[in-house]
Design a protein around this motif. Structure first.
Motif, PDB file in Angstrom:
ATOM      1  N   LEU A  86       0.820  -1.205   0.000  1.00 33.74           N
ATOM      2  CA  LEU A  86       0.000   0.000   0.000  1.00 33.74           C
ATOM      3  C   LEU A  86       0.856   1.257   0.000  1.00 33.74           C
ATOM      4  O   LEU A  86       0.487   2.269  -0.629  1.00 33.74           O
ATOM      5  N   ILE A  87       2.006   1.235   0.676  1.00 33.05           N
ATOM      6  CA  ILE A  87       2.891   2.414   0.665  1.00 33.05           C
ATOM      7  C   ILE A  87       3.472   2.623  -0.720  1.00 33.05           C
ATOM      8  O   ILE A  87       3.511   3.763  -1.242  1.00 33.05           O
ATOM      9  N   LEU A  88       3.935   1.559  -1.356  1.00 33.12           N
ATOM     10  CA  LEU A  88       4.500   1.694  -2.700  1.00 33.12           C
ATOM     11  C   LEU A  88       3.445   2.166  -3.695  1.00 33.12           C
ATOM     12  O   LEU A  88       3.704   3.050  -4.530  1.00 33.12           O
ATOM     13  N   HIS A  89       2.259   1.600  -3.633  1.00 36.91           N
ATOM     14  CA  HIS A  89       1.218   1.975  -4.588  1.00 36.91           C
ATOM     15  C   HIS A  89       0.652   3.362  -4.329  1.00 36.91           C
ATOM     16  O   HIS A  89       0.049   3.958  -5.227  1.00 36.91           O
ATOM     17  N   TYR A  90       0.841   3.889  -3.110  1.00 39.09           N
ATOM     18  CA  TYR A  90       0.361   5.239  -2.805  1.00 39.09           C
ATOM     19  C   TYR A  90       1.218   6.292  -3.509  1.00 39.09           C
ATOM     20  O   TYR A  90       0.713   7.353  -3.910  1.00 39.09           O
ATOM     21  N   ILE A 223      -0.282 -18.692  25.427  1.00 36.87           N
ATOM     22  CA  ILE A 223       0.820 -19.007  24.508  1.00 36.87           C
ATOM     23  C   ILE A 223       0.466 -18.580  23.092  1.00 36.87           C
ATOM     24  O   ILE A 223       1.271 -17.937  22.391  1.00 36.87           O
ATOM     25  N   PHE A 224      -0.745 -18.916  22.655  1.00 34.17           N
ATOM     26  CA  PHE A 224      -1.134 -18.623  21.280  1.00 34.17           C
ATOM     27  C   PHE A 224      -1.128 -17.118  21.018  1.00 34.17           C
ATOM     28  O   PHE A 224      -0.553 -16.642  20.026  1.00 34.17           O
ATOM     29  N   TYR A 225      -1.765 -16.342  21.879  1.00 35.64           N
ATOM     30  CA  TYR A 225      -1.871 -14.905  21.613  1.00 35.64           C
ATOM     31  C   TYR A 225      -0.567 -14.157  21.875  1.00 35.64           C
ATOM     32  O   TYR A 225      -0.327 -13.107  21.272  1.00 35.64           O
ATOM     33  N   SER A 226       0.280 -14.672  22.750  1.00 41.38           N
ATOM     34  CA  SER A 226       1.603 -14.044  22.889  1.00 41.38           C
ATOM     35  C   SER A 226       2.425 -14.222  21.622  1.00 41.38           C
ATOM     36  O   SER A 226       3.169 -13.317  21.218  1.00 41.38           O
ATOM     37  N   PHE A 227       2.271 -15.360  20.955  1.00 37.34           N
ATOM     38  CA  PHE A 227       2.926 -15.559  19.664  1.00 37.34           C
ATOM     39  C   PHE A 227       2.259 -14.708  18.590  1.00 37.34           C
ATOM     40  O   PHE A 227       2.942 -14.039  17.801  1.00 37.34           O
ATOM     41  N   PHE A 228       0.929 -14.755  18.529  1.00 40.52           N
ATOM     42  CA  PHE A 228       0.244 -14.077  17.429  1.00 40.52           C
ATOM     43  C   PHE A 228       0.491 -12.571  17.439  1.00 40.52           C
ATOM     44  O   PHE A 228       0.720 -11.966  16.383  1.00 40.52           O
ATOM     45  N   HIS A 229       0.434 -11.942  18.605  1.00 42.77           N
ATOM     46  CA  HIS A 229       0.604 -10.487  18.630  1.00 42.77           C
ATOM     47  C   HIS A 229       2.017 -10.063  18.242  1.00 42.77           C
ATOM     48  O   HIS A 229       2.234  -8.906  17.875  1.00 42.77           O
ATOM     49  N   LEU A 230       2.962 -10.989  18.312  1.00 43.43           N
ATOM     50  CA  LEU A 230       4.297 -10.673  17.799  1.00 43.43           C
ATOM     51  C   LEU A 230       4.311 -10.564  16.285  1.00 43.43           C
ATOM     52  O   LEU A 230       5.289 -10.062  15.711  1.00 43.43           O
ATOM     53  N   SER A 231       3.246 -11.014  15.613  1.00 42.44           N
ATOM     54  CA  SER A 231       3.190 -10.904  14.153  1.00 42.44           C
ATOM     55  C   SER A 231       3.181  -9.440  13.716  1.00 42.44           C
ATOM     56  O   SER A 231       3.686  -9.111  12.631  1.00 42.44           O
ATOM     57  N   PHE A 232       2.618  -8.535  14.526  1.00 39.54           N
ATOM     58  CA  PHE A 232       2.648  -7.116  14.177  1.00 39.54           C
ATOM     59  C   PHE A 232       4.076  -6.586  14.184  1.00 39.54           C
ATOM     60  O   PHE A 232       4.419  -5.720  13.373  1.00 39.54           O
ATOM     61  N   ALA A 233       4.915  -7.103  15.090  1.00 32.59           N
ATOM     62  CA  ALA A 233       6.325  -6.702  15.092  1.00 32.59           C
ATOM     63  C   ALA A 233       7.078  -7.340  13.929  1.00 32.59           C
ATOM     64  O   ALA A 233       7.898  -6.682  13.262  1.00 32.59           O
ATOM     65  N   CYS A 234       6.795  -8.613  13.661  1.00 34.42           N
ATOM     66  CA  CYS A 234       7.452  -9.270  12.522  1.00 34.42           C
ATOM     67  C   CYS A 234       7.083  -8.604  11.208  1.00 34.42           C
ATOM     68  O   CYS A 234       7.901  -8.563  10.268  1.00 34.42           O
ATOM     69  N   ALA A 235       5.863  -8.082  11.117  1.00 30.76           N
ATOM     70  CA  ALA A 235       5.423  -7.441   9.876  1.00 30.76           C
ATOM     71  C   ALA A 235       6.190  -6.167   9.580  1.00 30.76           C
ATOM     72  O   ALA A 235       6.169  -5.688   8.432  1.00 30.76           O
ATOM     73  N   GLN A 236       6.865  -5.593  10.580  1.00 26.93           N
ATOM     74  CA  GLN A 236       7.605  -4.340  10.351  1.00 26.93           C
ATOM     75  C   GLN A 236       9.031  -4.571   9.860  1.00 26.93           C
ATOM     76  O   GLN A 236       9.736  -3.602   9.546  1.00 26.93           O
ATOM     77  N   LEU A 237       9.457  -5.826   9.788  1.00 29.47           N
ATOM     78  CA  LEU A 237      10.828  -6.088   9.342  1.00 29.47           C
ATOM     79  C   LEU A 237      11.067  -5.640   7.903  1.00 29.47           C
ATOM     80  O   LEU A 237      12.116  -5.031   7.616  1.00 29.47           O
ATOM     81  N   PRO A 238      10.165  -5.901   6.933  1.00 34.49           N
ATOM     82  CA  PRO A 238      10.396  -5.346   5.589  1.00 34.49           C
ATOM     83  C   PRO A 238      10.430  -3.825   5.575  1.00 34.49           C
ATOM     84  O   PRO A 238      11.175  -3.225   4.790  1.00 34.49           O
ATOM     85  N   MET A 239       9.659  -3.202   6.443  1.00 33.87           N
ATOM     86  CA  MET A 239       9.653  -1.742   6.523  1.00 33.87           C
ATOM     87  C   MET A 239      10.986  -1.215   7.061  1.00 33.87           C
ATOM     88  O   MET A 239      11.555  -0.258   6.529  1.00 33.87           O
ATOM     89  N   ILE A 240      11.488  -1.849   8.123  1.00 29.21           N
ATOM     90  CA  ILE A 240      12.703  -1.348   8.775  1.00 29.21           C
ATOM     91  C   ILE A 240      13.939  -1.623   7.930  1.00 29.21           C
ATOM     92  O   ILE A 240      14.798  -0.741   7.738  1.00 29.21           O
ATOM     93  N   TYR A 241      14.051  -2.829   7.393  1.00 25.97           N
ATOM     94  CA  TYR A 241      15.284  -3.236   6.717  1.00 25.97           C
ATOM     95  C   TYR A 241      15.260  -3.007   5.208  1.00 25.97           C
ATOM     96  O   TYR A 241      16.272  -3.248   4.542  1.00 25.97           O
ATOM     97  N   PHE A 242      14.145  -2.552   4.678  1.00 26.13           N
ATOM     98  CA  PHE A 242      14.093  -2.352   3.223  1.00 26.13           C
ATOM     99  C   PHE A 242      13.486  -0.993   2.863  1.00 26.13           C
ATOM    100  O   PHE A 242      14.148  -0.144   2.263  1.00 26.13           O
ATOM    101  N   LEU A 243      12.242  -0.753   3.229  1.00 24.26           N
ATOM    102  CA  LEU A 243      11.520   0.395   2.690  1.00 24.26           C
ATOM    103  C   LEU A 243      11.934   1.708   3.326  1.00 24.26           C
ATOM    104  O   LEU A 243      11.817   2.770   2.690  1.00 24.26           O
ATOM    105  N   ASP A 244      12.422   1.716   4.567  1.00 22.27           N
ATOM    106  CA  ASP A 244      12.790   2.972   5.227  1.00 22.27           C
ATOM    107  C   ASP A 244      13.898   3.712   4.489  1.00 22.27           C
ATOM    108  O   ASP A 244      14.003   4.946   4.589  1.00 22.27           O
TER     109      ASP A 244
END
Length: 597
Positions: A86-90, A223-244
């Motif tokens: 969405l950022i690239l297409h914007y 256990i399940f939700y502690s793992f799942f909510h980390l997905s929001f942090a994992c989703a920022q890795l392309p942003m931090i290491y590539f798009l920034d």
């Protein structure tokens, strides 16, 4: 000091008396067959049973960890790719240079429509799909559809992005319903494997005490939700290491932004149309998308290889054999239950608050004031707060079950009321610490709400015949709430906060009213689950000891011949007489049993 003898002596080995044991029977190759293949003299049945059930319990823990990791990887890839796309297409320059007049904004709007609108119909097909494929295979199929959505970004066209977005929208509710059902079933199985001695004493057909699996369910949901909510942090890795590295700073992107926070209208009004300093090379984009695709494929393999089945094969046959028409109707019939009706506002609020964290706090308060380059860190703060709160939810082992839910709602109530009066100034960074604190605290409330609500449903509805229906209703209402947020994205922020506040108050009031009714002993109205109607003659249905039969079947038997004893006959023959079930050939001829004389 002499070494202890081995627990299980090797068959055929020479004993202490040479070639003869203490009973005078020759040992070695000339020993009788019974001595070689018989039971070991030191065999400890109780110890072996304990080891067996310990392996079973470890297998259940492995299943929970695998499902949690698969959910984290799947949503980390999905959210990260969607954010980058969405950022690239914007960016106006990126669209003109890369795709010309292809109309990427129109494609993106239809793609978002497919993701947000399609789940509205999920209540019609989700229970049928879960019963048809089974819980584990429904999880695998849904994760595969998420991977399909990732793969279509290699070739961004209307006929690739939009159909894959529609398919992904169809898979959202089945994925979450099957995962909620899976975690609940794992807690019940863990209880069975931990209290196998009590079940042996009480009998396999007797149900365990109601609520007995609740402590294990709370731990597994944490256990399940502690793992799942980390997905929001994992989703920022392309942003931090590539798009920034390609983004303009806030002085360029926020140059025309005049108001933020509670004074804003829509999403990022006045935001600059160009956000990229330089365009990323296609080769670099393909490399990033390949990494995301590999992670999505890894999530599929985790579900396939590490997640065990939620039900035994005979149980899945029974779940499917109630009739597809009944499976289609039962989610609607369960809405007669006053507990579900009281929890519907909470289901809706659960969808509102997670979208508000991303679009409200992340964009209208965060990006609008501190720039696009800090969006990733705001969402990481939200992710870590939610994951930590999921672990703190283990306090529910010692507190009443309403405490985590009410605590999360109370925290959101304070934050929502505070946001009514806060309008951060654009391009001013001195208040950025407040944004990070708000994002983290909102994540704490989200973690408590999500974990508390899923645990509550698993405790209230512990019958294995109902769990998929209940979690389907829960996540369908969440999808409806997300669709409403999608429709109202252009509303003023004060209207959004007012709707969020009203829904929050209605949710907690309705929930406390439900708890009051349960304390008063009011009996909920649950639809009757039809008895399985088996259409085939399998080995499982000819067994005398049917471990999966219902309580009604065990009391009344299997028809008129349930109490009659069938005389034993030669091996390979079937009992004669009118009590024998007709074979398929006789059913095709229209006969009810053996040929009438």
């Amino acid at each position: 000091m002499e070494a202890d003898p081995p627990l299980y002596p090797v068959a055929g080995a020479a004993g202490p008396l040479g070639d003869e044991d203490r009973f005078g029977v020759p040992d070695g190759p000339e020993a009788p067959l019974d001595e070689l293949v018989g039971a070991y003299p030191n065999y400890n049945e109780e110890e072996e049973e304990r080891r067996y059930y310990r392996r079973k319990r470890l297998g259940v823990v492995k299943n929970v960890l695998a499902a949690s990791a698969a959910g984290m990887l799947t949503y980390g890839v999905y959210l990260g790719l969607l954010e980058m796309q969405l950022i690239l297409h914007y960016d106006e320059t990126y669209r003109e240079v890369k795709y010309g007049n292809m109309g990427l904004p129109d494609i993106d709007s239809k793609m978002l429509m497919g993701i947000n609108v399609t789940p509205i119909a999920a209540l019609l097909y989700t229970p049928v799909l879960i019963r048809f494929f089974g819980t584990k295979w429904m999880m695998f199929l849904a994760v595969g559809i998420y991977a399909l959505f990732v793969s279509t970004n290699y070739w961004e066209r209307y006929y690739t992005l939009v159909p894959s977005a529609v398919a992904l929208g169809m898979a959202i509710v089945p994925l979450w319903a099957s995962m909620g059902n899976y975690i609940t079933r794992m807690s019940q199985k863990y209880y069975e494997y931990s209290h196998y001695k009590e079940q042996d004493e009480q009998g396999a057909r007797q149900r365990p005490p109601r609520g007995s699996h609740a402590p294990y369910l709370l731990v597994f949901q944490a256990i399940f939700y502690s793992f799942f909510h980390l997905s929001f942090a994992c989703a920022q890795l392309p942003m931090i290491y590539f798009l920034d590295f390609y983004l303009y700073d806030l002085n360029h992107t926020l140059y025309n932004v005049q108001s933020c926070g509670t004074k804003s209208h829509g999403i990022l009004t006045g935001f600059n149309k160009t956000v990229l300093r330089t365009l990323p090379r296609s080769r670099n984009l393909i490399a990033v998308e390949s990494v995301l695709m590999a992670v999505a494929f890894l999530a599929m393999l985790v579900v396939l290889g590490l997640c065990g089945a939620a039900y035994r094969p005979t149980e899945e046959i029974d779940l499917r054999s109630v009739g597809w028409g009944n499976i289609f109707q039962l989610p609607f019939k369960h809405m007669r239950d006053f507990r579900l009706r009281h929890l519907v506002p909470f289901f809706i609020y659960s969808g509102f608050e997670v979208l508000f964290a991303c679009t409200g706090i992340g964009l209208s308060y965060g990006v609008c004031s501190v720039g696009l380059e800090r969006l990733a860190y705001l969402l990481i703060a939200y992710s870590l707060g939610a994951s930590a709160a999921s672990v703190l939810g283990l306090l529910g082992l010692w507190l009443p079950r309403s405490v985590p839910l009410v605590a999360g709602v109370g925290l959101h109530l304070l934050l929502t009321f505070s946001l009514f009066f806060w309008a951060p100034v654009p391009r001013v960074l001195k208040h950025s610490w407040i944004l990070y604190a708000v994002a983290a605290l909102w994540g704490v409330g989200s973690g408590l709400n999500k974990m508390g609500l899923s645990t509550l449903l698993g405790i209230l509805y512990e019958d294995k015949e109902r769990q998929d229906f209940i979690f389907t209703i829960y996540h369908w209402w969440q999808a409806v709430a997300i669709f409403v947020v999608y429709l109202g994205s252009s509303l003023p922020m004060k209207v959004k906060l007012a709707v969020l506040l009203v829904t929050l108050v209605a949710a907690v009031t309705s929930y406390l009213w439900m708890e009051q009714k349960l304390r008063q002993g009011l009996t909920p109205r649950q639809p009757r689950i039809p008895r399985p109607q088996h259409k085939v003659r399998g080995y499982r249905y000819l067994e005398e000891d049917n471990s999966d039969e219902s309580d009604t079947e065990s009391k009344h038997g299997q028809g008129d011949c349930a109490e009659e004893e069938v005389p034993a006959g030669p091996v390979g023959t079937e009992p004669a007489g009118p009590c024998r079930r007709p074979c398929p050939y006789e059913q095709a001829l229209g006969s009810d049993g053996p040929e009438e004389q």
